[in-house]
Design a protein around this motif. Structure first.
Motif, PDB file in Angstrom:
ATOM      1  N   GLY A  80       0.785  -1.224   0.000  1.00 15.22           N
ATOM      2  CA  GLY A  80       0.000   0.000   0.000  1.00 15.22           C
ATOM      3  C   GLY A  80       0.819   1.278   0.000  1.00 15.22           C
ATOM      4  O   GLY A  80       2.037   1.260   0.197  1.00 15.22           O
ATOM      5  N   ASP A  81       0.124   2.402  -0.213  1.00 11.49           N
ATOM      6  CA  ASP A  81       0.779   3.702  -0.366  1.00 11.49           C
ATOM      7  C   ASP A  81       1.563   4.138   0.868  1.00 11.49           C
ATOM      8  O   ASP A  81       2.676   4.647   0.757  1.00 11.49           O
ATOM      9  N   PHE A  82       0.960   3.972   2.060  1.00  8.54           N
ATOM     10  CA  PHE A  82       1.630   4.486   3.254  1.00  8.54           C
ATOM     11  C   PHE A  82       2.915   3.715   3.560  1.00  8.54           C
ATOM     12  O   PHE A  82       3.941   4.310   3.891  1.00  8.54           O
ATOM     13  N   VAL A  83       2.876   2.396   3.437  1.00  4.77           N
ATOM     14  CA  VAL A  83       4.082   1.586   3.657  1.00  4.77           C
ATOM     15  C   VAL A  83       5.122   1.934   2.592  1.00  4.77           C
ATOM     16  O   VAL A  83       6.318   2.047   2.887  1.00  4.77           O
ATOM     17  N   GLY A  84       4.662   2.125   1.342  1.00  4.15           N
ATOM     18  CA  GLY A  84       5.574   2.535   0.281  1.00  4.15           C
ATOM     19  C   GLY A  84       6.221   3.872   0.592  1.00  4.15           C
ATOM     20  O   GLY A  84       7.425   4.063   0.377  1.00  4.15           O
ATOM     21  N   PHE A  85       5.424   4.804   1.122  1.00  2.34           N
ATOM     22  CA  PHE A  85       5.974   6.111   1.490  1.00  2.34           C
ATOM     23  C   PHE A  85       7.013   5.967   2.596  1.00  2.34           C
ATOM     24  O   PHE A  85       8.074   6.599   2.539  1.00  2.34           O
ATOM     25  N   CYS A  86       6.711   5.168   3.631  1.00  8.14           N
ATOM     26  CA  CYS A  86       7.659   4.971   4.732  1.00  8.14           C
ATOM     27  C   CYS A  86       8.985   4.414   4.211  1.00  8.14           C
ATOM     28  O   CYS A  86      10.061   4.798   4.671  1.00  8.14           O
ATOM     29  N   SER A  87       8.893   3.506   3.226  1.00  8.53           N
ATOM     30  CA  SER A  87      10.100   2.965   2.610  1.00  8.53           C
ATOM     31  C   SER A  87      10.873   4.071   1.887  1.00  8.53           C
ATOM     32  O   SER A  87      12.099   4.178   2.014  1.00  8.53           O
ATOM     33  N   ALA A  88      10.149   4.902   1.141  1.00 13.49           N
ATOM     34  CA  ALA A  88      10.785   6.005   0.407  1.00 13.49           C
ATOM     35  C   ALA A  88      11.412   7.015   1.364  1.00 13.49           C
ATOM     36  O   ALA A  88      12.535   7.482   1.154  1.00 13.49           O
ATOM     37  N   LEU A 311      11.631  12.200  -6.098  1.00 13.89           N
ATOM     38  CA  LEU A 311      11.136  12.286  -7.475  1.00 13.89           C
ATOM     39  C   LEU A 311      10.265  11.069  -7.816  1.00 13.89           C
ATOM     40  O   LEU A 311       9.128  11.198  -8.275  1.00 13.89           O
ATOM     41  N   LEU A 312      10.803   9.871  -7.568  1.00  8.58           N
ATOM     42  CA  LEU A 312      10.078   8.642  -7.887  1.00  8.58           C
ATOM     43  C   LEU A 312       8.851   8.481  -6.993  1.00  8.58           C
ATOM     44  O   LEU A 312       7.801   8.013  -7.442  1.00  8.58           O
ATOM     45  N   ALA A 313       8.992   8.877  -5.719  1.00 11.84           N
ATOM     46  CA  ALA A 313       7.845   8.795  -4.807  1.00 11.84           C
ATOM     47  C   ALA A 313       6.730   9.730  -5.270  1.00 11.84           C
ATOM     48  O   ALA A 313       5.542   9.390  -5.195  1.00 11.84           O
ATOM     49  N   ALA A 314       7.097  10.914  -5.772  1.00  7.79           N
ATOM     50  CA  ALA A 314       6.092  11.868  -6.273  1.00  7.79           C
ATOM     51  C   ALA A 314       5.410  11.336  -7.531  1.00  7.79           C
ATOM     52  O   ALA A 314       4.201  11.513  -7.718  1.00  7.79           O
ATOM     53  N   GLN A 315       6.176  10.681  -8.388  1.00  5.53           N
ATOM     54  CA  GLN A 315       5.606  10.105  -9.600  1.00  5.53           C
ATOM     55  C   GLN A 315       4.610   8.984  -9.285  1.00  5.53           C
ATOM     56  O   GLN A 315       3.761   8.657 -10.116  1.00  5.53           O
ATOM     57  N   ASN A 316       4.738   8.410  -8.080  1.00  6.13           N
ATOM     58  CA  ASN A 316       3.841   7.326  -7.659  1.00  6.13           C
ATOM     59  C   ASN A 316       2.870   7.784  -6.570  1.00  6.13           C
ATOM     60  O   ASN A 316       2.378   6.975  -5.780  1.00  6.13           O
TER      61      ASN A 316
END
Length: 472
Positions: A80-88, A311-316
Motif C-alpha cells: 500500500g501507499d503508506f508503507v511505500g511512502f515509509c520505505s521512500a 522524485l520517484l515517490a512523487a511520480q507514484n
C-alpha cells in the motif's frame, strides 16, 4: 541528450554507491566490536543475506518491469501507499545522512594529515573549518547533479575505477605482511569480556556490514534510466560480489597485520594507519588520497540516489506533485534542493551535537533496514501469491529471514530512534494525499500511523530520561 545508462554505468553506480567511506574505516570499526572469529561469522551471514537481497532485486526487476521506483515501489505494490511512502522516506533519510557522513570523513582524513597536537584544524570532521569546507564541496556536487544523472554517472564511473586502485594495493600489501599468529591472537574475543560473547559480537558487526553494503540497490533506484532492464539485475549481482570480496579481504587481512585490540584503538580512516604500518608514511598518503577520490564519487552517487527518491515517490503519488517536476537534464530540482538543504542543516548540527562518522553510520544504517526488509517481504508475498515453490520462494524466504535478523541484531534502542525519524515524513505524505483529494490513511494504515506515533513518543521519553544515548 541520451540520459539512458548502460551495463557498465549501472555496475559502476552499484560499486560507486557501496564503496565509499565505509571501507576505509572497516578495520577499526569491526575490531572495536568483534573478534576475528565473530567477524568471519558476521561476513558469512551478511554475504549470504545480501546475495539473497540482491537476487530479490534481480527477480523483481524482471517480474515487475512496470515498477520503476525500485525499493519503495516494491513496498508500495506489496503493502500500500503508506508503507511505500515509509520505505521512500526511510531510504531518502538514509541516503541524506550517508552524504553527511561522507563529508565528515573527508575532513577527518584531512585532519589526519594537517592536525598537530595542540593545533586542531579539522579534528574528527566536526570543527567549523571542516563544516565550511564540507559546505563548499556540497554545493559543487549540487551544481553537478543539476546537470543530470548522465553527467553524474560519467564522473562516478571514473572515480569508481580510480578508487579501486588503492584498495587493490592495500589488499596486496596486507596479504604479504599477514601473520597468522597476529590474526589468531584473542581469536574469539576474550578481550571484550564475558558480557560480549560470540553472538553479541556477531550482532555488533551487523549495522557496520549493512552500512558498507548500502547502495546495492543503486541500479534499481535508477532503473527507469536503464537502456536494458536485464542489465539492472546483472549489475546489482556483479557490484555486490565485487564489494563483498574487497570488504572481506580488507577486514580480515588487517587483523593479521595489527592485533585486534590495537586495531580497535586506531583513528579513522584506519586503513591508512594499517598501510602506514607496512609502507611507512607513504601508506597513509596513498589511502588518504584514495579515500578522498572514493568519497567524492560515492557522495555524487548518493546525491543522485537521494534526489531520485522524492522524485520517484512523487511520480507514484507518495510525495507532493511538485517533486516530480524535472528540468531539461532530467533532475528534480525541488527534490535536489530538499536533499542539499537537509545535508547542510545536518552539517551545522554535527558541530553543535558533536556528531562523528560512527554516530552517523549507525543512524543511516538503521534507516535503510525497513526498506530492505519490505523488498524481501514483497518477494516472499509474490512467491506465495503465485504459488511458486521454487526459486522465487527460496529467494523470498532467504531475504526475509535476513531482513528480520537485521532488525533483531540492530537492537531496540536503534529501532526506536528510527521510528522518531519517520515521524516528520508524515507531512509530505498527508500533503500528497490532499492534492489527490484522497483520505490520508485508509484501513490498516491508520493502525500503522498510531503505532508509529506511540513508538516515537516512547523514543522521546527514552532519550529524555537517558535510557537511550546515541553512540559517537
Amino acid at each position: 541528450m541520451d540520459n539512458k545508462l548502460g551495463f557498465g554505468a549501472l555496475t559502476a553506480f552499484v560499486i560507486g554507491s557501496m564503496i565509499g567511506a565505509g571501507v576505509f574505516s572497516l578495520p577499526q570499526n569491526m575490531a572495536a566490536v568483534a573478534s576475528p572469529a565473530a567477524v568471519i561469522i558476521g561476513w558469512t551471514i551478511t554475504g549470504v543475506g545480501m546475495i539473497f537481497l540482491a537476487m530479490s532485486f534481480q527477480v523483481l526487476s524482471l517480474l515487475k518491469p512496470n515498477i520503476n521506483s525500485g525499493v519503495f515501489g516494491y513496498a508500495q505494490a506489496g503493502f500500500g501507499d503508506f508503507v511505500g511512502f515509509c520505505s521512500a522516506w526511510g531510504y531518502w533519510l538514509s541516503a541524506m545522512l550517508a552524504n553527511v557522513s561522507y563529508l565528515v570523513i573527508v575532513f577527518s582524513t584531512l585532519g589526519m594529515f594537517f592536525d598537530k597536537p595542540g593545533h586542531i584544524i579539522f579534528g574528527m570532521g566536526n570543527t567549523w573549518q571542516s563544516i565550511v569546507g564540507a559546505s563548499v564541496l556540497l554545493w559543487l556536487v549540487y551544481a553537478s547533479v543539476r546537470r543530470g544523472v548522465q553527467t553524474a554517472a560519467t564522473i562516478n564511473t571514473i572515480t569508481t575505477v580510480a578508487k579501486l586502485i588503492p584498495l587493490v594495493l592495500f589488499i596486496f600489501c596486507t596479504l604479504v605482511a599477514f601473520k597468522w599468529h597476529t590474526f589468531t591472537f584473542d581469536f574469539t574475543g576474550l578481550e571484550f569480556g564475558p558480557q560480549h560473547d560470540l553472538l553479541s559480537q556477531v550482532k555488533g558487526t551487523m549495522l557496520i556490514t549493512v552500512w558498507v553494503f548500502i547502495g546495492v540497490e543503486g541500479a534499481v533506484i535508477v532503473s527507469s534510466r536503464a537502456r536494458n532492464r536485464r542489465d539492472i539485475g546483472r549489475a546489482t549481482i556483479l557490484g555486490l560480489l565485487t564489494a563483498l570480496i574487497i570488504y572481506v579481504f580488507v577486514t580480515l587481512l588487517s587483523m593479521g597485520v595489527i592485533s585486534t585490540p590495537e586495531l580497535a584503538k586506531f583513528h579513522n580512516p584506519s586503513m591508512a594507519l594499517v598501510l602506514e604500518h607496512i609502507l611507512g608514511p607513504w601508506g597513509s598518503i596513498i589511502i588518504g588520497c584514495g579515500l578522498l577520490v572514493s568519497v567524492s564519487g560515492a557522495f555524487l552517487s548518493w546525491t543522485v540516489l537521494a534526489t531520485e527518491a522524492p522524485l520517484l515517490a512523487a511520480q507514484n503519488n507518495m510525495f507532493p506533485k511538485s517533486y516530480a517536476k524535472e528540468n531539461s537534464a532530467g533532475t528534480s530540482i525541488k527534490a535536489l534542493n530538499l536533499t542539499i538543504i537537509c545535508i547542510q542543516i545536518s552539517l551545522f548540527a554535527v558541530i553543535y551535537a558533536g556528531g562523528t562518522y560512527n554516530s552517523l553510520l549507525i543512524i543511516a544504517s538503521e534507516m535503510i533496514l525497513v526498506p530492505y526488509f519490505l523488498v524481501a517481504a514483497y518477494t516472499l508475498k509474490l512467491a506465495i501469491k503465485n504459488k511458486n515453490r521454487g526459486r522465487l520462494l527460496f529467494i523470498g524466504l532467504g531475504s526475509t529471514i535476513y531482513g528480520l535478523w537485521l532488525l533483531y541484531a540492530s537492537g531496540l534502542s536503534h529501532l526506536l530512534l528510527a521510528s522518531l525519524l519517520y515521524l516528520p515524513g508524515l507531512y509530505f505524505f498527508i500533503k500528497a494525499k490532499k492534492e489527490l483529494n484522497q483520505p490520508s490513511f485508509v484501513g490498516k494504515e491508520r493502525i500503522f500511523v498510531v503505532v508509529l506515533i506511540l513508538l516515537s513518543l516512547f523514543a522521546i521519553y527514552m532519550v529524555a530520561t537517558g535510557h537511550i544515548v546515541l553512540e559517537s
